[in-house]
Motif scaffolding. Structure first.
Motif, PDB file in Angstrom:
ATOM      1  N   CYS A 169      10.104 -65.304 -28.770  1.00 43.69           N
ATOM      2  CA  CYS A 169      11.304 -65.231 -29.603  1.00 43.69           C
ATOM      3  C   CYS A 169      12.397 -64.431 -28.900  1.00 43.69           C
ATOM      4  CB  CYS A 169      10.973 -64.615 -30.957  1.00 43.69           C
ATOM      5  SG  CYS A 169      12.343 -64.661 -32.124  1.00 43.69           S
ATOM      6  N   TRP A 170      12.014 -63.305 -28.323  1.00 36.09           N
ATOM      7  CA  TRP A 170      12.982 -62.482 -27.613  1.00 36.09           C
ATOM      8  C   TRP A 170      13.554 -63.243 -26.419  1.00 36.09           C
ATOM      9  CZ3 TRP A 170      12.783 -60.534 -22.573  1.00 36.09           C
ATOM     10  CH2 TRP A 170      13.796 -59.634 -22.260  1.00 36.09           C
ATOM     11  N   ALA A 177      15.794 -71.264 -36.655  1.00 38.31           N
ATOM     12  CA  ALA A 177      15.759 -72.296 -35.624  1.00 38.31           C
ATOM     13  C   ALA A 177      14.332 -72.565 -35.147  1.00 38.31           C
ATOM     14  CB  ALA A 177      16.632 -71.895 -34.453  1.00 38.31           C
ATOM     15  N   LYS A 178      13.551 -71.506 -34.987  1.00 39.99           N
ATOM     16  CA  LYS A 178      12.174 -71.648 -34.518  1.00 39.99           C
ATOM     17  C   LYS A 178      11.291 -70.637 -35.230  1.00 39.99           C
ATOM     18  CE  LYS A 178      13.077 -73.261 -29.818  1.00 39.99           C
ATOM     19  NZ  LYS A 178      12.836 -73.008 -28.392  1.00 39.99           N
ATOM     20  N   VAL A 179      10.003 -70.936 -35.263  1.00 37.36           N
ATOM     21  CA  VAL A 179       9.022 -70.043 -35.880  1.00 37.36           C
ATOM     22  C   VAL A 179       7.917 -69.791 -34.868  1.00 37.36           C
ATOM     23  CG1 VAL A 179       7.396 -69.776 -37.778  1.00 37.36           C
ATOM     24  CG2 VAL A 179       9.554 -70.975 -38.157  1.00 37.36           C
ATOM     25  N   PRO A 225       4.187 -67.317 -33.979  1.00 35.67           N
ATOM     26  CA  PRO A 225       3.120 -66.522 -34.601  1.00 35.67           C
ATOM     27  C   PRO A 225       3.424 -65.024 -34.461  1.00 35.67           C
ATOM     28  CG  PRO A 225       2.373 -67.421 -32.515  1.00 35.67           C
ATOM     29  CD  PRO A 225       3.721 -68.013 -32.772  1.00 35.67           C
ATOM     30  N   ASN A 226       2.911 -64.250 -35.376  1.00 40.80           N
ATOM     31  CA  ASN A 226       3.143 -62.803 -35.349  1.00 40.80           C
ATOM     32  C   ASN A 226       2.160 -62.147 -34.384  1.00 40.80           C
ATOM     33  OD1 ASN A 226       3.989 -60.244 -35.869  1.00 40.80           O
ATOM     34  ND2 ASN A 226       3.030 -60.096 -37.878  1.00 40.80           N
ATOM     35  N   THR A 227       2.358 -62.414 -33.111  1.00 42.79           N
ATOM     36  CA  THR A 227       1.551 -61.817 -32.045  1.00 42.79           C
ATOM     37  C   THR A 227       2.499 -61.277 -30.988  1.00 42.79           C
ATOM     38  OG1 THR A 227       1.439 -63.900 -30.821  1.00 42.79           O
ATOM     39  CG2 THR A 227      -0.324 -63.483 -32.410  1.00 42.79           C
ATOM     40  N   TRP A 228       1.944 -60.571 -30.032  1.00 41.02           N
ATOM     41  CA  TRP A 228       2.769 -60.063 -28.948  1.00 41.02           C
ATOM     42  C   TRP A 228       3.443 -61.212 -28.221  1.00 41.02           C
ATOM     43  CZ3 TRP A 228       2.878 -60.749 -23.688  1.00 41.02           C
ATOM     44  CH2 TRP A 228       3.668 -59.843 -22.974  1.00 41.02           C
ATOM     45  N   GLU A 229       2.695 -62.295 -27.992  1.00 41.15           N
ATOM     46  CA  GLU A 229       3.250 -63.466 -27.306  1.00 41.15           C
ATOM     47  C   GLU A 229       4.351 -64.127 -28.133  1.00 41.15           C
ATOM     48  OE1 GLU A 229       3.604 -66.281 -24.215  1.00 41.15           O
ATOM     49  OE2 GLU A 229       2.652 -64.327 -24.286  1.00 41.15           O
ATOM     50  N   VAL A 259       7.087 -64.866 -37.117  1.00 48.16           N
ATOM     51  CA  VAL A 259       8.329 -64.378 -36.524  1.00 48.16           C
ATOM     52  C   VAL A 259       9.317 -65.531 -36.522  1.00 48.16           C
ATOM     53  CG1 VAL A 259       9.393 -63.395 -34.473  1.00 48.16           C
ATOM     54  CG2 VAL A 259       7.069 -62.743 -35.094  1.00 48.16           C
ATOM     55  N   ASN A 260      10.486 -65.324 -37.131  1.00 47.58           N
ATOM     56  CA  ASN A 260      11.506 -66.355 -37.204  1.00 47.58           C
ATOM     57  C   ASN A 260      12.646 -66.034 -36.259  1.00 47.58           C
ATOM     58  OD1 ASN A 260      10.138 -67.677 -39.263  1.00 47.58           O
ATOM     59  ND2 ASN A 260      11.194 -66.529 -40.850  1.00 47.58           N
ATOM     60  N   LEU A 261      13.117 -67.040 -35.540  1.00 49.48           N
ATOM     61  CA  LEU A 261      14.319 -66.911 -34.715  1.00 49.48           C
ATOM     62  C   LEU A 261      15.482 -67.400 -35.557  1.00 49.48           C
ATOM     63  CD1 LEU A 261      15.786 -66.349 -32.056  1.00 49.48           C
ATOM     64  CD2 LEU A 261      15.263 -68.687 -31.374  1.00 49.48           C
TER      65      LEU A 261
END
Length: 82
Positions: free
Chosen positions: A54-55, A41-43, A45-49, A75-77
């Motif tokens: 995503c969470w 559904a959403k993508v 960046p692979n960062t803490w933010e 990071v993929n949702l």
């Protein structure tokens, strides 16, 4: 000979399944059509933010998951749709 028998048996099973599927009522849904599917559904960046966003977006929906894409490192949702 065993391979030929397996092919004949598999063909008979498939023909029986097709005959059974066409004989059912039109109102009854096939189990395959009632199953859903997973999609991104959403993508983020692979960062803490990115993980936090995503969470946050996945809260309240147990069928949504955040996963790291090993190919792109984003990071993929993932959501489950029907």
């Amino acid at each position: 000979m065993k391979t030929a028998l397996k092919i004949v048996a598999a063909s008979a099973m498939m023909a029986g399944t097709l005959a059974f599927g066409t004989g059912t009522s039109a109102a009854a849904k096939s189990p395959a059509t009632t199953l859903g599917y997973w999609y991104v559904a959403k993508v983020y960046p692979n960062t803490w933010e990115g993980w936090r966003l995503c969470w946050y977006d996945s809260l309240g929906a147990p069928e949504w998951h955040c996963k790291l894409d090993s190919d792109t490192y984003f990071v993929n949702l993932w959501k489950y749709g029907s």
